[in-house]
Design a protein around this motif. Structure first.
Motif, short mmCIF file in Angstrom:
data_model
loop_
_atom_site.label_atom_id
_atom_site.label_comp_id
_atom_site.label_asym_id
_atom_site.label_seq_id
_atom_site.Cartn_x
_atom_site.Cartn_y
_atom_site.Cartn_z
N PHE A 171 14.68 -21.54 -11.15
CA PHE A 171 14.96 -21.41 -12.59
C PHE A 171 13.93 -22.15 -13.43
O PHE A 171 13.93 -22.00 -14.65
CB PHE A 171 16.36 -21.95 -12.92
CG PHE A 171 17.47 -21.05 -12.46
CD1 PHE A 171 17.91 -21.10 -11.14
CD2 PHE A 171 18.08 -20.16 -13.32
CE1 PHE A 171 18.92 -20.26 -10.69
CE2 PHE A 171 19.10 -19.32 -12.90
CZ PHE A 171 19.53 -19.37 -11.58
N ALA A 172 13.12 -22.99 -12.81
CA ALA A 172 12.12 -23.74 -13.58
C ALA A 172 11.02 -22.78 -14.01
O ALA A 172 10.62 -21.91 -13.24
CB ALA A 172 11.56 -24.86 -12.73
N PRO B 241 13.17 -29.98 -14.34
CA PRO B 241 12.06 -29.70 -15.24
C PRO B 241 10.88 -29.10 -14.47
O PRO B 241 10.67 -29.41 -13.30
CB PRO B 241 11.68 -31.09 -15.79
CG PRO B 241 12.90 -31.92 -15.59
CD PRO B 241 13.58 -31.39 -14.37
N LYS B 242 10.11 -28.25 -15.16
CA LYS B 242 9.04 -27.53 -14.46
C LYS B 242 7.96 -28.48 -13.91
O LYS B 242 7.31 -28.17 -12.92
CB LYS B 242 8.42 -26.46 -15.36
CG LYS B 242 7.67 -26.97 -16.56
CD LYS B 242 7.06 -25.79 -17.29
CE LYS B 242 6.28 -26.30 -18.50
NZ LYS B 242 5.75 -25.21 -19.31
N ASP C 61 20.07 -35.03 -7.60
CA ASP C 61 19.46 -35.37 -8.90
C ASP C 61 18.79 -36.73 -8.75
O ASP C 61 19.01 -37.45 -7.77
CB ASP C 61 20.54 -35.42 -10.00
CG ASP C 61 19.95 -35.14 -11.38
OD1 ASP C 61 20.20 -34.06 -11.96
OD2 ASP C 61 19.22 -36.03 -11.91
N VAL C 62 17.95 -37.07 -9.74
CA VAL C 62 17.34 -38.41 -9.73
C VAL C 62 18.08 -39.39 -10.63
O VAL C 62 17.83 -40.59 -10.58
CB VAL C 62 15.87 -38.40 -10.23
CG1 VAL C 62 14.93 -37.94 -9.13
CG2 VAL C 62 15.71 -37.58 -11.49
N ALA D 194 21.08 -31.68 -11.44
CA ALA D 194 22.48 -31.52 -11.82
C ALA D 194 22.66 -31.70 -13.32
O ALA D 194 23.55 -32.41 -13.80
CB ALA D 194 23.35 -32.51 -11.04
N ILE E 149 19.13 -28.47 -6.83
CA ILE E 149 18.36 -29.67 -7.20
C ILE E 149 18.27 -29.71 -8.72
O ILE E 149 17.68 -28.81 -9.33
CB ILE E 149 16.92 -29.64 -6.65
CG1 ILE E 149 16.86 -29.05 -5.25
CG2 ILE E 149 16.29 -31.03 -6.72
CD1 ILE E 149 17.46 -29.89 -4.19
N LEU F 293 22.23 -26.69 -16.56
CA LEU F 293 22.20 -25.44 -15.79
C LEU F 293 22.69 -25.65 -14.36
O LEU F 293 23.50 -24.86 -13.86
CB LEU F 293 20.76 -24.90 -15.80
CG LEU F 293 20.55 -23.54 -15.18
CD1 LEU F 293 21.44 -22.49 -15.83
CD2 LEU F 293 19.09 -23.13 -15.29
#
Ligand code: NAI
Length: 216
Positions: free
Chosen positions: A176-177, A154-155, A116-117, A91, A89, A94
């Protein structure tokens, strides 16, 4: 094999054993002593013996370890003989880099989807896997037996997306966030923070310089 709780410290070392044994196998090495493995891996032989004894001790005194057997058994312990369906989730930089890394597949991690959005990514495919928009996510997860969700978003969005994945049946998150996810206990989360590795490197650089200053 007797079921025993293996410490997380040992589990963290297993992938490295697996990698070295895989290289030995590729080079046609059939047996290796803990001393030889110790020299190659720069881990003490007693640590190796202790670690591998956790799994019933595959070595024989004076005879060494059977490389193929050990490689296969460690692979089983790491769950690598099974296939794991994964989706990414996010794209961006990373997510695309991870999606482009074909070797995960060799270890049984099958990239089923990328989400992705950003509508400008809707035409993009990575190694033949198209980037899908988030409105397809729930149905896709349910229909494709997705076990692992990789979060490279993004976190600020990570918690919501992780919950959504879990509610639709995802059992593990490779996160990874830079945020803690606080998911139900039965969901496995592995956080990866390259910056932490870089900080350890920084610490070791400083320490090295300090030590060498003193010895001058
Ligand atoms: P990026 O900005 O290149 O990519 C982020 C992607 O996520 C974009 O394509 C964006 O459209 C998409 N996105 C945003 N909100 C979304 C949502 N709700 N659902 C689905 N997709 C969404 O960023 P980059 O460099 O790829 O970094 C991604 C994340 O990974 C960031 O949170 C960053 O802090 C983190 N990161 C973590 C590292 C680590 O070692 N843990 C290393 C590098 C980045």
């Amino acid at each position: 094999m007797e079921e025993r709780e293996i410490s997380q410290a040992v589990i963290r070392r297993l992938p490295r054993y697996y990698r070295y044994l895989g290289e030995l196998l590729e080079n046609g090495v059939e047996r290796i002593s803990s001393n030889d493995l110790s020299k190659r891996m720069k881990v003490t032989a007693s640590q190796i013996r202790q670690d591998l004894n956790n799994f019933g001790g595959f070595g024989q005194q004076g005879y060494g370890y059977n490389v193929k057997y050990l490689y296969t058994e460690i692979g089983k312990i790491l769950g690598l003989e099974q296939h794991h369906n994964i989706i990414i989730i996010g794209a961006g930089n990373l997510g695309q880099a991870l999606a482009n890394y074909a070797d995960f597949e060799k270890r049984g991690f099958i990239l089923k989807g990328i989400f992705d959005v950003n509508p400008t990514l809707a035409d993009v495919s990575i190694r033949g896997v198209p980037v899908r928009m988030m409105d397809e996510l729930e149905q896709f997860v349910r229909e494709n037996d997705i076990e692992i969700g990789v979060l490279t978003i993004p976190k600020t969005k990570a918690v919501e997306v992780a919950n959504n994945l879990v509610n639709n049946g995802v059992r593990a998150i490779w996160n990874f966030a830079h945020i803690d996810l606080n998911l139900p206990e039965n969901v496995i989360v592995e956080n990866v923070h390259l910056s932490e590795s870089l900080m350890r490197l920084s610490y070791n650089i400083s320490r090295y310089h300090e030590e060498h200053k003193e010895s001058k």
